[in-house]
Design a protein around this motif. Structure first.
Motif, PDB file in Angstrom:
ATOM      1  N   VAL A   1      16.476  15.721 124.900  1.00  0.00           N
ATOM      2  CA  VAL A   1      16.192  16.879 125.750  1.00  0.00           C
ATOM      3  C   VAL A   1      16.484  18.176 124.991  1.00  0.00           C
ATOM      4  O   VAL A   1      15.728  19.150 125.061  1.00  0.00           O
ATOM      5  CB  VAL A   1      17.017  16.801 127.050  1.00  0.00           C
ATOM      6  N   ILE A   2      17.560  18.151 124.231  1.00  0.00           N
ATOM      7  CA  ILE A   2      17.936  19.345 123.466  1.00  0.00           C
ATOM      8  C   ILE A   2      16.869  19.677 122.426  1.00  0.00           C
ATOM      9  O   ILE A   2      16.475  20.840 122.268  1.00  0.00           O
ATOM     10  CB  ILE A   2      19.313  19.129 122.813  1.00  0.00           C
ATOM     11  N   GLY A   3      16.374  18.664 121.742  1.00  0.00           N
ATOM     12  CA  GLY A   3      15.321  18.891 120.745  1.00  0.00           C
ATOM     13  C   GLY A   3      14.118  19.605 121.353  1.00  0.00           C
ATOM     14  O   GLY A   3      13.602  20.568 120.786  1.00  0.00           O
ATOM     15  N   GLN A   4      13.708  19.154 122.527  1.00  0.00           N
ATOM     16  CA  GLN A   4      12.552  19.799 123.172  1.00  0.00           C
ATOM     17  C   GLN A   4      12.872  21.236 123.580  1.00  0.00           C
ATOM     18  O   GLN A   4      12.012  22.108 123.553  1.00  0.00           O
ATOM     19  CB  GLN A   4      12.118  18.990 124.394  1.00  0.00           C
ATOM     20  N   SER A   5      14.126  21.484 123.939  1.00  0.00           N
ATOM     21  CA  SER A   5      14.500  22.832 124.383  1.00  0.00           C
ATOM     22  C   SER A   5      14.550  23.824 123.216  1.00  0.00           C
ATOM     23  O   SER A   5      14.602  25.026 123.420  1.00  0.00           O
ATOM     24  CB  SER A   5      15.856  22.801 125.093  1.00  0.00           C
ATOM     25  N   LEU A   6      14.536  23.303 121.984  1.00  0.00           N
ATOM     26  CA  LEU A   6      14.612  24.188 120.812  1.00  0.00           C
ATOM     27  C   LEU A   6      13.246  24.680 120.355  1.00  0.00           C
ATOM     28  O   LEU A   6      13.142  25.534 119.471  1.00  0.00           O
ATOM     29  CB  LEU A   6      15.268  23.435 119.643  1.00  0.00           C
ATOM     30  N   ARG A   7      12.172  24.130 120.973  1.00  0.00           N
ATOM     31  CA  ARG A   7      10.816  24.367 120.451  1.00  0.00           C
ATOM     32  C   ARG A   7      10.478  25.824 120.134  1.00  0.00           C
ATOM     33  O   ARG A   7      10.019  26.129 119.064  1.00  0.00           O
ATOM     34  CB  ARG A   7       9.799  23.851 121.457  1.00  0.00           C
ATOM     35  N   LYS A   8      10.715  26.717 121.078  1.00  0.00           N
ATOM     36  CA  LYS A   8      10.287  28.095 120.822  1.00  0.00           C
ATOM     37  C   LYS A   8      11.425  28.955 120.277  1.00  0.00           C
ATOM     38  O   LYS A   8      11.302  30.169 120.167  1.00  0.00           O
ATOM     39  CB  LYS A   8       9.728  28.709 122.092  1.00  0.00           C
ATOM     40  N   LEU A   9      12.543  28.313 119.937  1.00  0.00           N
ATOM     41  CA  LEU A   9      13.728  29.067 119.535  1.00  0.00           C
ATOM     42  C   LEU A   9      14.142  28.805 118.092  1.00  0.00           C
ATOM     43  O   LEU A   9      14.499  29.728 117.363  1.00  0.00           O
ATOM     44  CB  LEU A   9      14.888  28.718 120.474  1.00  0.00           C
ATOM     45  N   ALA A  10      14.104  27.536 117.688  1.00  0.00           N
ATOM     46  CA  ALA A  10      14.555  27.200 116.332  1.00  0.00           C
ATOM     47  C   ALA A  10      13.423  27.452 115.337  1.00  0.00           C
ATOM     48  O   ALA A  10      12.244  27.280 115.660  1.00  0.00           O
ATOM     49  CB  ALA A  10      14.990  25.743 116.281  1.00  0.00           C
ATOM     50  N   SER A  11      13.802  27.864 114.117  1.00  0.00           N
ATOM     51  CA  SER A  11      12.791  28.047 113.076  1.00  0.00           C
ATOM     52  C   SER A  11      12.618  26.771 112.251  1.00  0.00           C
ATOM     53  O   SER A  11      11.577  26.562 111.630  1.00  0.00           O
ATOM     54  CB  SER A  11      13.171  29.220 112.171  1.00  0.00           C
ATOM     55  N   ALA A  12      13.647  25.912 112.228  1.00  0.00           N
ATOM     56  CA  ALA A  12      13.568  24.636 111.511  1.00  0.00           C
ATOM     57  C   ALA A  12      14.610  23.697 112.120  1.00  0.00           C
ATOM     58  O   ALA A  12      15.588  24.166 112.720  1.00  0.00           O
ATOM     59  CB  ALA A  12      13.849  24.821 110.025  1.00  0.00           C
ATOM     60  N   ALA A  13      14.404  22.390 111.971  1.00  0.00           N
ATOM     61  CA  ALA A  13      15.366  21.432 112.528  1.00  0.00           C
ATOM     62  C   ALA A  13      15.300  20.106 111.796  1.00  0.00           C
ATOM     63  O   ALA A  13      14.286  19.753 111.181  1.00  0.00           O
ATOM     64  CB  ALA A  13      15.104  21.212 114.020  1.00  0.00           C
ATOM     65  N   ILE A  14      16.417  19.367 111.886  1.00  0.00           N
ATOM     66  CA  ILE A  14      16.506  18.025 111.303  1.00  0.00           C
ATOM     67  C   ILE A  14      17.580  17.286 112.092  1.00  0.00           C
ATOM     68  O   ILE A  14      18.450  17.930 112.698  1.00  0.00           O
ATOM     69  CB  ILE A  14      16.866  18.118 109.790  1.00  0.00           C
ATOM     70  N   ASP A  15      17.530  15.964 112.112  1.00  0.00           N
ATOM     71  CA  ASP A  15      18.653  15.241 112.729  1.00  0.00           C
ATOM     72  C   ASP A  15      19.588  14.768 111.612  1.00  0.00           C
ATOM     73  O   ASP A  15      19.167  14.544 110.479  1.00  0.00           O
ATOM     74  CB  ASP A  15      18.187  14.081 113.633  1.00  0.00           C
ATOM     75  N   ILE A  16      20.866  14.688 111.944  1.00  0.00           N
ATOM     76  CA  ILE A  16      21.869  14.385 110.923  1.00  0.00           C
ATOM     77  C   ILE A  16      22.096  12.874 110.879  1.00  0.00           C
ATOM     78  O   ILE A  16      22.869  12.322 111.652  1.00  0.00           O
ATOM     79  CB  ILE A  16      23.189  15.135 111.188  1.00  0.00           C
ATOM     80  N   SER A  17      21.371  12.217 109.970  1.00  0.00           N
ATOM     81  CA  SER A  17      21.531  10.772 109.823  1.00  0.00           C
ATOM     82  C   SER A  17      22.295  10.439 108.549  1.00  0.00           C
ATOM     83  O   SER A  17      22.997   9.439 108.489  1.00  0.00           O
ATOM     84  CB  SER A  17      20.168  10.088 109.812  1.00  0.00           C
ATOM     85  N   ASP A  18      22.170  11.272 107.533  1.00  0.00           N
ATOM     86  CA  ASP A  18      22.794  10.977 106.232  1.00  0.00           C
ATOM     87  C   ASP A  18      23.966  11.895 105.906  1.00  0.00           C
ATOM     88  O   ASP A  18      24.498  11.838 104.803  1.00  0.00           O
ATOM     89  CB  ASP A  18      21.750  11.080 105.119  1.00  0.00           C
ATOM     90  N   GLY A  19      24.365  12.755 106.829  1.00  0.00           N
ATOM     91  CA  GLY A  19      25.448  13.704 106.576  1.00  0.00           C
ATOM     92  C   GLY A  19      24.907  15.128 106.572  1.00  0.00           C
ATOM     93  O   GLY A  19      23.788  15.370 106.135  1.00  0.00           O
ATOM     94  N   LEU A  20      25.719  16.063 107.047  1.00  0.00           N
ATOM     95  CA  LEU A  20      25.271  17.456 107.184  1.00  0.00           C
ATOM     96  C   LEU A  20      24.754  18.029 105.871  1.00  0.00           C
ATOM     97  O   LEU A  20      23.698  18.659 105.831  1.00  0.00           O
ATOM     98  CB  LEU A  20      26.426  18.324 107.708  1.00  0.00           C
ATOM     99  N   MET A  21      25.491  17.839 104.781  1.00  0.00           N
ATOM    100  CA  MET A  21      25.076  18.460 103.527  1.00  0.00           C
ATOM    101  C   MET A  21      23.745  17.906 103.053  1.00  0.00           C
ATOM    102  O   MET A  21      22.874  18.655 102.610  1.00  0.00           O
ATOM    103  CB  MET A  21      26.141  18.250 102.445  1.00  0.00           C
ATOM    104  N   ALA A  22      23.586  16.594 103.131  1.00  0.00           N
ATOM    105  CA  ALA A  22      22.332  15.987 102.690  1.00  0.00           C
ATOM    106  C   ALA A  22      21.182  16.456 103.575  1.00  0.00           C
ATOM    107  O   ALA A  22      20.116  16.826 103.084  1.00  0.00           O
ATOM    108  CB  ALA A  22      22.446  14.468 102.728  1.00  0.00           C
TER     109      ALA A  22
END
Ligand code: ADP
Ligand code: MG
Length: 320
Positions: free
Chosen positions: A196-217
């Protein structure tokens, strides 16, 4: 039981196809769905292999949950609404207890987000689960990795490092305060995709990723794809009470930066949209933290808020 008896008992019967967008579900050579109008489709696939992505001691319920969750998390990171999934299951043998528990984990998550299982495959071999998930996004509103801009703020949802701490604990390499043990282990075994959060970011975030391998990666993927850099303040990383209670701050920071499997979202937001974003996330009761800012210079700087540089390991999990 024949192959099709198993499919019918565990996957076809349990799953009533009621949505009108699925014309042919499980049972034919392929599923037929009505393509949603005015939308783009996001399509992703992920495999979980025993011994690589989950321990041989993992419960069937958790494996069913997690195999679906990691795919829904990828859709969430694109801002997509999940619609359909296929499931390719390779099993060493037919174990009815195992299959029932797997289906409970899988379908309880699928139903939570009204995702429909429309097909799959069943083979014999070493345990592995491949799921393909398809979601829809309004035209041109997908959240990409390649569109972060200098000065954008960097956010993460939830807390970081819990799944990594749980894994270390299971490998007898870390202590968890007993009061928090089940909550921390649940972060590893049953991650909640931020659908739900991902969909709510549509018109707000400029880029996105999910953290599967660690924040830095994973933040690194945004930086590379967007050809920008970032400054991240390590003392702004969000930790759960359980993690904070169980490890010294330095260990917490290392886990927060480098350990995978949290499935939180990391995204960037133009400064002018900050207020609207934070209002939206608060309305969804979503914990969020602004951990830094995108820079023009294409390198990643880790420091404390007071400007002291941070020295530590910054590698995420890599398969190869
Ligand atoms: P084929 O041999 O034509 O590929 P299968 O016997 O593999 O067909 O599958 C028959 C039907 O059952 C197909 O509609 C397929 O999508 C579905 N199916 C097979 N395995 C699964 C599964 N694990 N979960 C859901 N549906 C499945
Ligand atoms: Mg087949």
């Amino acid at each position: 039981m024949t192959e099709f008896d198993i499919i019918k008992r565990y996957f076809a019967e349990q799953h009533m196809l009621d949505g009108n967008e699925v014309r042919i579900g499980i049972g034919d050579d392929a599923a037929i769905v009505n393509a949603p109008l005015q939308s783009e489709l996001a399509i992703t696939t992920d495999t979980l292999v025993e011994g690589v992505h989950f321990l041989t001691t993992a419960l069937a319920f958790d494996i069913g949950h997690k195999a679906l969750a990691v795919n829904l998390s990828d859709l969430a990171a694109m801002g997509a609404e999940p619609l359909w999934v296929t499931l390719a299951l390779t099993l060493p043998q037919v174990d009815h207890h195992w299959l029932s528990a797997f289906c409970e984990g899988f379908f309880s998550l699928a139903h939570r987000y009204q995702v429909k299982l429309i097909g799959g495959d069943l083979t014999r071999g070493p345990l592995s689960i491949t799921i393909q998930a398809i979601g829809k996004i309004p035209l041109r509103q997908a959240l990409l990795r390649s569109t972060a801009e200098p000065h954008d703020l960097i956010y993460v949802t939830g807390t970081l490092g819990d799944a990594g701490l749980a894994l270390k604990h299971l490998q007898s390499q870390a202590y968890i305060d007993p009061y928090y043990q089940s909550a921390i282990l649940e972060r590893l075994h049953r991650p909640e995709p931020r659908v739900v959060i991902g969909q709510s970011l549509r018109k707000l975030a400029s880029a996105a990723i999910d953290i599967s391998d660690g924040l830095m990666a994973d933040l690194g993927h945004i930086l590379t794809a967007s050809q920008v850099g970032a400054i991240v303040y390590v003392d702004r990383l969000p930790f759960s009470p359980g993690l904070a209670q169980s490890t010294p701050l330095e260990t917490a920071i290392t886990l927060g930066l480098t350990s995978g499997d949290d499935y939180e979202l990391c995204f960037t937001v133009p400064t002018k949209k900050r207020e609207e974003l934070e209002k939206n996330l608060s309305a969804l009761a979503c914990r969020y933290s602004c951990i830094g800012q995108i820079t023009q210079r294409p390198d990643l700087i880790l420091c404390y808020e007071n400007g002291t540089p941070y020295y530590g390991s910054i590698n995420g999990y890599q398969h190869f």
